[in-house]
Motif scaffolding. Structure first.
Motif, mmCIF file in Angstrom:
data_model
loop_
_atom_site.group_PDB
_atom_site.id
_atom_site.type_symbol
_atom_site.label_atom_id
_atom_site.label_comp_id
_atom_site.label_asym_id
_atom_site.label_seq_id
_atom_site.Cartn_x
_atom_site.Cartn_y
_atom_site.Cartn_z
ATOM 1 N N VAL A 128 -0.361 38.694 22.631
ATOM 2 C CA VAL A 128 -1.242 39.718 22.033
ATOM 3 C C VAL A 128 -0.881 39.948 20.573
ATOM 4 O O VAL A 128 -1.750 40.102 19.703
ATOM 5 N N ARG A 129 0.410 39.956 20.281
ATOM 6 C CA ARG A 129 0.836 40.146 18.885
ATOM 7 C C ARG A 129 0.328 39.022 17.995
ATOM 8 O O ARG A 129 -0.151 39.267 16.871
ATOM 9 N N LEU A 130 0.421 37.765 18.492
ATOM 10 C CA LEU A 130 -0.046 36.642 17.690
ATOM 11 C C LEU A 130 -1.570 36.688 17.489
ATOM 12 O O LEU A 130 -2.080 36.374 16.401
ATOM 13 N N GLU A 131 -2.289 37.072 18.551
ATOM 14 C CA GLU A 131 -3.751 37.109 18.434
ATOM 15 C C GLU A 131 -4.230 38.273 17.562
ATOM 16 O O GLU A 131 -5.346 38.211 17.014
ATOM 17 N N SER A 205 -2.250 34.335 12.642
ATOM 18 C CA SER A 205 -1.282 33.464 13.320
ATOM 19 C C SER A 205 -1.814 32.040 13.416
ATOM 20 O O SER A 205 -3.026 31.797 13.444
ATOM 21 N N TRP A 206 -0.880 31.106 13.534
ATOM 22 C CA TRP A 206 -1.231 29.694 13.624
ATOM 23 C C TRP A 206 -1.787 29.406 15.022
ATOM 24 O O TRP A 206 -1.327 29.911 16.042
ATOM 25 N N GLU A 207 -2.807 28.587 15.075
ATOM 26 C CA GLU A 207 -3.448 28.269 16.345
ATOM 27 C C GLU A 207 -2.463 27.636 17.331
ATOM 28 O O GLU A 207 -2.469 27.949 18.541
ATOM 29 N N TYR A 208 -1.584 26.787 16.836
ATOM 30 C CA TYR A 208 -0.631 26.112 17.714
ATOM 31 C C TYR A 208 0.424 27.080 18.250
ATOM 32 O O TYR A 208 0.901 26.929 19.378
ATOM 33 N N VAL A 212 1.238 27.737 22.201
ATOM 34 C CA VAL A 212 2.585 27.750 22.776
ATOM 35 C C VAL A 212 2.825 29.050 23.540
ATOM 36 O O VAL A 212 3.388 29.059 24.639
ATOM 37 N N SER A 213 2.363 30.161 22.967
ATOM 38 C CA SER A 213 2.533 31.444 23.636
ATOM 39 C C SER A 213 1.725 31.507 24.933
ATOM 40 O O SER A 213 2.204 32.033 25.953
#
Length: 374
Positions: A128-131, A205-208, A212-213
Motif C-alpha cells: 500500500v505504501r508503494l502504491e 514508486s517503481w513498477e518492478y 516484488v511487493s
C-alpha cells in the motif's frame, strides 16, 4: 523181617506246603490274568466335541474364508506424528465422509499461523505504501532543496564572473579563479541531484518494486494456507461412509507415521464380504459361476449362500491359517471375494473365520475311481 512204616504226626508246615501254597499260586495267577485284561488299552474313536462342517455338494472345493467389510477393512493412520488430544468416535459409531475421528496437538502450528498473519499484514502495508507514492508532504521539502541549490548556483555564477574580471586586471590570482569555477561546478551538481530527487519522488514508486511487493504478499498468504492445511491434517477424518470397527488410540498417546499402524479401523458392514483363500492346486477346479456356501465355525446349523463378486488376480502367500496340522504354510492362494447377506440370521462379525464350500467339477482321478466302482 516184616516191613514196617513209621508215621509221624502232620504239622502246620505240612499243611502250608500241600494246600496253602498251591491255592495261593492259583489266586495270584488269576489276579495277574484279571489285571492284564482290565488294564489293556482300548482303541476307541471318540466323537469330536464339535461335528465338522459337511459340504452340500457331491464334488466340493473346500477353502477357508474371513468375513470383512464391503469396503474392506480400512485402517486409518496419522499422516503426521504428534500427541493425541481428543478421540472423537467410539466403536460402533456410524461415520460419514469427512467425520472427524481423532485430533492431534496443534498449539505450535496455531502460534506459527499467528506469526504468519502478522507477516502478511506487514507485506500488505508495504505494498500500500508503494502504491500510494509520491507522498504529498515530501514534495515541498525537495522543491525547497531545488530552489536552494539554484540560489547557490546563481551566487557562484556571479562570484565566478567577478573573479574573471579581477583576474583580467591582475587583481586576483589564477588559483582563486580555478577555485571559483570548481565551486560553481559543485553547486550545479547539487542542483542536478536535488532536481533528480524531486523528479523521482513525483514519478512515484517503481513498477518492478510494486511487483516484488505483490509477490511477497502472495508468498506470505501461501505460507499461511500451508499452515492451515497442516493444522487441518492434525484432525484425522473419515474418507468413507461406514462404521467404526476398532479404536486403538487414546488421548495422551504419541502416534508416529509408520506405514501399517492402524489407529482406527473403518468399514461398511451393511453388506458383508467373505475373502476366500483358494489353494493354488485347486485354482483349475474353481468356477466363479458355481454355487458356494459359507458355514461359521462353531455354528454348523447356519449356512450362508454366497454370491460371487470378484477375483483378485494376484496369487499371494497364504496368511489366513485354519489351525489344521496338515495345513501347509508355504502355499500360495488365489483370493476370491464373495458377498453374503446375514439378514434374519445370527450375526456375523468382521474378522470371523468361516468354512467355504464351492461346487467343483470332479478331478480325473475321482472320475476314474467312480468308473471302477460297480
Amino acid at each position: 523181617m516184616p516191613n514196617t512204616r513209621t508215621h509221624r504226626p502232620r504239622t502246620f508246615a505240612d499243611f502250608l506246603t500241600q494246600f496253602a501254597l498251591p491255592v495261593s499260586g492259583l489266586a495270584l495267577l488269576g489276579f495277574a490274568v484279571w489285571y492284564v485284561m482290565t488294564t489293556q488299552p482300548i482303541d476307541r474313536q471318540p466323537l469330536p466335541p464339535i461335528e465338522p462342517a459337511r459340504s452340500p455338494y457331491a464334488d466340493t472345493l473346500a477353502a477357508s474364508g474371513v468375513v470383512e467389510a464391503q469396503t474392506e477393512n480400512i485402517a486409518v493412520g496419522s499422516a503426521t506424528p504428534g500427541v493425541v488430544v481428543q478421540v472423537l468416535v467410539r466403536v460402533g459409531d456410524e461415520v460419514q465422509q469427512g467425520t472427524p475421528l481423532f485430533r492431534l496437538d496443534d498449539r505450535q502450528l496455531q502460534a506459527a499461523m499467528e506469526v504468519q498473519r502478522a507477516v502478511i499484514s506487514q507485506s500488505k502495508s508495504e505494498l500500500v505504501r508503494l502504491e500510494a507514492e509520491p507522498r504529498k508532504e515530501k514534495i515541498p521539502v525537495l522543491l525547497a532543496q531545488v530552489n536552494e541549490a539554484r540560489a547557490v548556483v546563481a551566487r557562484e555564477t556571479d562570484a565566478l564572473r567577478r573573479s574573471e574580471d579581477t583576474f583580467l586586471r591582475k587583481v586576483t590570482s589564477e588559483q582563486e579563479l580555478v577555485a571559483r569555477r570548481e565551486s560553481l561546478a559543485a553547486a550545479r551538481a547539487v542542483l542536478d541531484m536535488s532536481q533528480a530527487n524531486l523528479d523521482l519522488l513525483q514519478a512515484g514508486s517503481w513498477e518492478y518494486d510494486r511487483d516484488v511487493s505483490r509477490a511477497g504478499v502472495t508468498r506470505a498468504e501461501a505460507e499461511l494456507t500451508k499452515i492451515e492445511i497442516e493444522i487441518d491434517r492434525l484432525t484425522v477424518r473419515s474418507l468413507v461412509v461406514g462404521r467404526v470397527l476398532q479404536v486403538s488410540v487414546h488421548p495422551g498417546e504419541f502416534v508416529g507415521a509408520p506405514p501399517g499402524q492402524p489407529l482406527v479401523i473403518l468399514g461398511n458392514i451393511n453388506t458383508l464380504h467373505v475373502r476366500v483363500d483358494i489353494d493354488e492346486f485347486d485354482i483349475a477346479r474353481f468356477d466363479s459361476t458355481a454355487g458356494a456356501y459359507a458355514v461359521p465355525r462353531g455354528n454348523l446349523q447356519e449356512k450362508y449362500l454366497l454370491e460371487f463378486v470378484r477375483i483378485e488376480p494376484f496369487v499371494v502367500p497364504k496368511k489366513s491359517l485354519s489351525g489344521s496340522n496338515s495345513e501347509r504354510v508355504d502355499t500360495r492362494v488365489l483370493q476370491v471375494i464373495y458377498e453374503l447377506d446375514p439378514t434374519d440370521r445370527l450375526p456375523l462379525f468382521v474378522g470371523q473365520q468361516v468354512e467355504v464350500f464351492i461346487e467343483a467339477e470332479p478331478t480325473a482321478l475321482q472320475q476314474a475311481r467312480q468308473e471302477l466302482l460297480p
